[in-house]
Design a protein around this motif. Structure first.
Motif, PDB file in Angstrom:
ATOM      1  N   ILE A  64       0.847  -1.188   0.000  1.00 19.02           N
ATOM      2  CA  ILE A  64       0.000   0.000   0.000  1.00 19.02           C
ATOM      3  C   ILE A  64       0.884   1.239   0.000  1.00 19.02           C
ATOM      4  CG2 ILE A  64      -1.748   1.286   1.303  1.00 19.02           C
ATOM      5  CD1 ILE A  64      -2.705  -1.423   2.417  1.00 19.02           C
ATOM      6  N   PRO A  65       0.835   2.050  -1.042  1.00 16.21           N
ATOM      7  CA  PRO A  65       1.676   3.255  -1.089  1.00 16.21           C
ATOM      8  C   PRO A  65       1.323   4.228   0.046  1.00 16.21           C
ATOM      9  CG  PRO A  65       0.775   2.740  -3.260  1.00 16.21           C
ATOM     10  CD  PRO A  65       0.063   1.865  -2.284  1.00 16.21           C
ATOM     11  N   TRP A  66       2.353   4.826   0.596  1.00 13.04           N
ATOM     12  CA  TRP A  66       2.180   5.790   1.684  1.00 13.04           C
ATOM     13  C   TRP A  66       1.232   6.926   1.278  1.00 13.04           C
ATOM     14  CZ3 TRP A  66       2.782   6.311   6.682  1.00 13.04           C
ATOM     15  CH2 TRP A  66       2.888   7.588   7.260  1.00 13.04           C
ATOM     16  N   THR A  67       1.307   7.291   0.024  1.00 14.07           N
ATOM     17  CA  THR A  67       0.490   8.421  -0.459  1.00 14.07           C
ATOM     18  C   THR A  67      -1.006   8.107  -0.450  1.00 14.07           C
ATOM     19  OG1 THR A  67       0.901   7.640  -2.699  1.00 14.07           O
ATOM     20  CG2 THR A  67       2.312   9.435  -1.876  1.00 14.07           C
ATOM     21  N   GLU A  68      -1.355   6.807  -0.346  1.00 19.50           N
ATOM     22  CA  GLU A  68      -2.779   6.431  -0.310  1.00 19.50           C
ATOM     23  C   GLU A  68      -3.375   6.522   1.093  1.00 19.50           C
ATOM     24  OE1 GLU A  68      -3.478   2.639  -2.056  1.00 19.50           O
ATOM     25  OE2 GLU A  68      -2.800   3.252  -4.068  1.00 19.50           O
ATOM     26  N   LEU A  69      -2.534   6.885   2.081  1.00 20.85           N
ATOM     27  CA  LEU A  69      -2.977   6.903   3.468  1.00 20.85           C
ATOM     28  C   LEU A  69      -3.055   8.333   3.988  1.00 20.85           C
ATOM     29  CD1 LEU A  69      -0.708   3.986   4.706  1.00 20.85           C
ATOM     30  CD2 LEU A  69      -3.182   3.861   4.331  1.00 20.85           C
ATOM     31  N   ARG A 100      -1.624   4.520  14.522  1.00 20.80           N
ATOM     32  CA  ARG A 100      -2.442   5.696  14.244  1.00 20.80           C
ATOM     33  C   ARG A 100      -3.660   5.301  13.419  1.00 20.80           C
ATOM     34  NH1 ARG A 100       1.189  10.932  12.864  1.00 20.80           N
ATOM     35  NH2 ARG A 100      -0.928  11.784  12.878  1.00 20.80           N
ATOM     36  N   LYS A 101      -4.728   5.994  13.668  1.00 22.71           N
ATOM     37  CA  LYS A 101      -5.896   5.837  12.820  1.00 22.71           C
ATOM     38  C   LYS A 101      -5.588   6.490  11.480  1.00 22.71           C
ATOM     39  CE  LYS A 101     -10.911   6.554  12.864  1.00 22.71           C
ATOM     40  NZ  LYS A 101     -12.053   7.114  13.628  1.00 22.71           N
ATOM     41  N   ALA A 102      -6.145   5.941  10.408  1.00 17.23           N
ATOM     42  CA  ALA A 102      -5.883   6.503   9.076  1.00 17.23           C
ATOM     43  C   ALA A 102      -7.043   6.189   8.149  1.00 17.23           C
ATOM     44  CB  ALA A 102      -4.581   5.938   8.500  1.00 17.23           C
ATOM     45  N   LEU A 103      -7.059   6.874   7.053  1.00 20.71           N
ATOM     46  CA  LEU A 103      -8.014   6.586   5.986  1.00 20.71           C
ATOM     47  C   LEU A 103      -7.240   6.050   4.792  1.00 20.71           C
ATOM     48  CD1 LEU A 103     -10.974   6.837   4.919  1.00 20.71           C
ATOM     49  CD2 LEU A 103     -10.282   9.056   3.948  1.00 20.71           C
ATOM     50  N   TRP A 104      -7.625   4.852   4.342  1.00 18.70           N
ATOM     51  CA  TRP A 104      -7.039   4.301   3.111  1.00 18.70           C
ATOM     52  C   TRP A 104      -7.887   4.868   1.975  1.00 18.70           C
ATOM     53  CZ3 TRP A 104      -6.756  -1.671   1.882  1.00 18.70           C
ATOM     54  CH2 TRP A 104      -5.960  -1.848   0.734  1.00 18.70           C
ATOM     55  N   LYS A 105      -7.388   5.899   1.346  1.00 14.64           N
ATOM     56  CA  LYS A 105      -8.203   6.751   0.478  1.00 14.64           C
ATOM     57  C   LYS A 105      -8.835   6.025  -0.718  1.00 14.64           C
ATOM     58  CE  LYS A 105      -4.809   9.775   0.453  1.00 14.64           C
ATOM     59  NZ  LYS A 105      -3.966  10.985   0.247  1.00 14.64           N
ATOM     60  N   PRO A 106      -8.105   5.217  -1.479  1.00 14.00           N
ATOM     61  CA  PRO A 106      -8.759   4.570  -2.639  1.00 14.00           C
ATOM     62  C   PRO A 106      -9.915   3.654  -2.249  1.00 14.00           C
ATOM     63  CG  PRO A 106      -6.371   4.412  -2.803  1.00 14.00           C
ATOM     64  CD  PRO A 106      -6.670   4.920  -1.435  1.00 14.00           C
ATOM     65  N   ALA A 139     -11.656   4.161   0.583  1.00 18.63           N
ATOM     66  CA  ALA A 139     -12.500   4.934   1.517  1.00 18.63           C
ATOM     67  C   ALA A 139     -12.719   4.147   2.807  1.00 18.63           C
ATOM     68  CB  ALA A 139     -13.833   5.284   0.856  1.00 18.63           C
ATOM     69  N   LEU A 140     -11.634   3.514   3.288  1.00 16.38           N
ATOM     70  CA  LEU A 140     -11.730   2.588   4.412  1.00 16.38           C
ATOM     71  C   LEU A 140     -10.934   3.104   5.611  1.00 16.38           C
ATOM     72  CD1 LEU A 140     -12.653  -0.314   5.315  1.00 16.38           C
ATOM     73  CD2 LEU A 140     -10.394  -1.106   4.523  1.00 16.38           C
ATOM     74  N   PRO A 141     -11.592   3.278   6.752  1.00 12.04           N
ATOM     75  CA  PRO A 141     -10.844   3.609   7.972  1.00 12.04           C
ATOM     76  C   PRO A 141      -9.987   2.405   8.388  1.00 12.04           C
ATOM     77  CG  PRO A 141     -13.187   4.098   8.224  1.00 12.04           C
ATOM     78  CD  PRO A 141     -13.048   3.268   6.998  1.00 12.04           C
ATOM     79  N   VAL A 142      -8.718   2.648   8.669  1.00 11.82           N
ATOM     80  CA  VAL A 142      -7.788   1.575   9.030  1.00 11.82           C
ATOM     81  C   VAL A 142      -6.903   2.042  10.186  1.00 11.82           C
ATOM     82  CG1 VAL A 142      -7.689   0.500   6.730  1.00 11.82           C
ATOM     83  CG2 VAL A 142      -6.126   2.389   7.298  1.00 11.82           C
ATOM     84  N   ALA A 143      -6.079   1.120  10.660  1.00 14.28           N
ATOM     85  CA  ALA A 143      -5.035   1.453  11.629  1.00 14.28           C
ATOM     86  C   ALA A 143      -3.687   1.243  10.952  1.00 14.28           C
ATOM     87  CB  ALA A 143      -5.147   0.582  12.869  1.00 14.28           C
TER      88      ALA A 143
END
Length: 434
Positions: free
Chosen positions: A200-205, A220-226, A228-232
Motif C-alpha cells: 500500500i503506497p504511503w500516499t494512499e494513506l 495511528r488511525k488513518a483513511l485508506w483513500k482509494p 475509503a476505508l478507515p484503518v489502523a
C-alpha cells in the motif's frame, strides 16, 4: 520526575521512590539522605558510568533503574544490596557482568540492548530469578547453571548470536514466555514467503490521531483513500525493544496469516518518506478493550486486572476457546507468540477476542520434533496461566463439574514436565466438551 534542586534542598525526605533524569554524570551523594525510606531509585536517562561502592547504605533499596546511561560494567556494588531484587540497565554500553554484581534476592534483571557476550555462572545461583531480559546483546550461550532457576518464567534472548537453544532451557519447569527471534537458530528456519500481502503506497494513506504507542511502534488511525476505508497504521521503530526487533514483529504479523482471533493485516506500506516500516491493519471496533494491564513491579510476571473484571462462564469459555484456537493456528504456521498474556488480548463483553502484539514472536520448524513440541508446550503454560486468571473471575454459571474440568486443564497446562503438557488441539477438544 523529581529535580536535583528538590533533593539538595531536603524537600524529598521520606519518599520511597526517587526519579532523577537531569544529565547526571555522577551519583548525587544527597540520595543517601533518603536511606531510611528509599525503595525504588530511577536514574534512567542520564550520563552515569558508575555508582558508589557503598550503595548498600540504602538498606531498603528494592528496585534500581539505570537505563539509557553510559555504564560499561554492571556495577559490583549492586551485589551488596541485601534487598535489591529488580535491576534495569537497558541501553547502556555494558560488556561485562561480574558475578559480584548479582544481589542474592535477584528476581528481575533487564540488560536489553548492551554489548554482553558472556554471563557469569553465578546467575544460576539466584533461585528467585523470575524475569531475565537479554535481547539485543552478543550472547551465543547461556550459563548452564540457569538450569537451576526453576522459578524463571520470562526469558528474552532475541537479537543475539545463538546458533542453538540449549536442551536444558526447554525443560525449565516454569518457563512460560520465551522470545528468541533474530538469532541464527531462528533465522535458519525456513519461513514460507507470503506473496499475497498487498503493498500500500504511503500516499494512499491519510493519517489521523494516535491510537496507541508501545515499545515497538506507534499505531495511528488513518483513511485508506482509494478504498475509503478507515484503518489502523502501525509505524515500527527501528530500535531494539525488551522483546527484540520491531522488524521481526512485523514479519511475524504477516506470516501469521488470517484467523478470526487475529487483527487482519491489509498490507505493507511502501514509500514512507523516511523509509519507516509500517503495516496497514483493520481498525478495531471501539467496543474492544484490553483484557488486563501490564504486570507491575510487585507482580513481576503476572498481569493486573481491574478489580471489577468479572465474566459469565459463557464469555470466559468463548475467550478461552478463541485464544486456544489462534495459538494452535500460529503453531501450525511455525510461530510461537512468546507473549500470550491478558494485556495483549482485546475483548468485548460478548467474549469476542483478538490476540495482538507480536513483539516477542519467534519462528520454529513445523516438523514434529522434540524441540518444536517443547517450544509449543512452553506457550501452553502461558495459556494455563491465562485460563486460571479467567476462572478466578467467573461469577456465574460455573457448575462444580465444569470447574473441576477447567481447573484440571489449567493444571495440565502448567505442570512442570514440559512435554507432558497437552498441545493446543487437545486443549481445544477439552474446551469444546463444555
Amino acid at each position: 520526575m523529581h529535580t536535583l534542586a528538590q533533593l539538595k534542598a531536603g524537600q524529598l525526605a521520606g519518599i520511597t521512590r526517587l526519579d532523577l533524569s537531569c544529565g547526571l554524570t555522577e551519583f548525587p551523594p544527597e540520595i543517601f539522605t533518603l536511606a531510611d525510606s528509599l525503595e525504588i531509585l530511577n536514574l534512567s536517562g542520564n550520563a552515569l558510568s558508575s555508582l558508589p561502592d557503598d550503595l548498600h547504605r540504602l538498606p531498603h533499596l528494592r528496585v534500581l533503574f539505570c537505563s539509557d546511561n553510559a555504564f560499561t560494567d554492571l556495577p559490583e556494588c549492586l551485589g551488596l544490596c541485601a534487598k535489591l531484587s529488580m535491576i534495569g540497565f537497558k541501553a547502556n554500553r555494558i560488556s561485562r557482568v561480574p558475578a559480584a554484581a548479582l544481589p542474592p534476592l535477584l528476581r528481575w534483571l533487564i540488560l536489553t540492548d548492551n554489548c554482553i557476550d558472556q554471563l557469569p555462572d553465578e546467575l544460576g545461583a539466584r533461585p528467585l530469578l523470575q524475569k531475565l531480559m537479554l535481547a539485543g546483546n552478543r550472547l551465543s550461550a547461556l550459563p548452564p547453571s540457569l538450569a537451576n532457576c526453576h522459578n524463571l518464567e520470562l526469558l528474552r534472548i532475541a537479537s543475539n548470536r545463538f546458533t542453538r537453544l540449549p536442551e536444558w532451557l526447554l525443560t525449565l519447569p516454569s518457563l512460560t514466555w520465551l522470545a528468541y527471534a533474530g538469532n541464527p537458530v531462528e533465522m535458519a528456519v525456513e519461513i514460507a514467503a507470503d506473496d499475497t500481502t498487498p503493498t500500500i503506497p504511503w500516499t494512499e494513506l491519510e493519517l489521523a490521531e494516535v491510537l496507541g504507542e508501545g515499545a515497538s511502534g506507534v499505531i495511528r488511525k488513518a483513511l485508506w483513500k482509494p478504498q475509503a476505508l478507515p484503518v489502523a497504521v502501525k509505524l515500527y521503530k527501528g530500535t531494539i525493544t525488551s522483546d527484540g526487533s520491531p522488524l521481526h514483529e512485523m514479519q511475524a504479523c504477516i506470516a501469521a496469516g488470517l484467523h478470526p482471533n487475529l487483527i487482519k493485516v491489509q498490507g505493507r506500506v511502501s514509500g514512507h518518506p523516511e523509509d519507516q516500516a509500517a503495516l496497514v491493519m483493520d481498525l478495531i471496533d471501539p467496543s474492544y478493550g484490553n483484557l488486563a494491564a501490564l504486570p507491575s513491579l510487585a507482580s513481576c510476571t503476572r498481569d493486573i486486572y481491574a478489580p471489577d473484571t468479572r465474566f459469565s462462564l459463557e464469555v470466559a469459555l468463548r475467550m478461552a476457546r478463541g485464544i486456544a484456537s489462534v495459538a494452535a493456528h500460529l503453531h501450525r504456521h511455525g510461530i510461537t507468540h512468546g507473549d500470550l498474556y491478558g494485556h495483549n488480548i482485546l475483548w468485548n463483553t460478548a467474549g469476542d477476542c483478538l490476540l495482538g502484539d507480536f513483539g516477542a514472536a519467534s519462528f520454529h520448524a513445523t516438523a514434529d520434533t522434540l524441540e518444536t513440541r517443547a517450544l509449543q508446550r512452553i506457550e501452553v503454560r502461558a495459556f494455563g496461566v491465562l485460563l486460571g486468571e479467567l476462572l478466578e473471575r467467573v461469577d456465574e454459571g460455573l457448575s462444580e463439574t465444569t470447574r473441576l474440568v477447567l481447573e484440571g486443564l489449567r493444571g495440565q497446562c502448567c505442570q512442570p514436565d514440559v512435554l507432558a503438557r497437552p498441545g493446543f488441539e487437545a486443549i481445544q477438544a477439552t474446551l469444546q466438551t463444555l
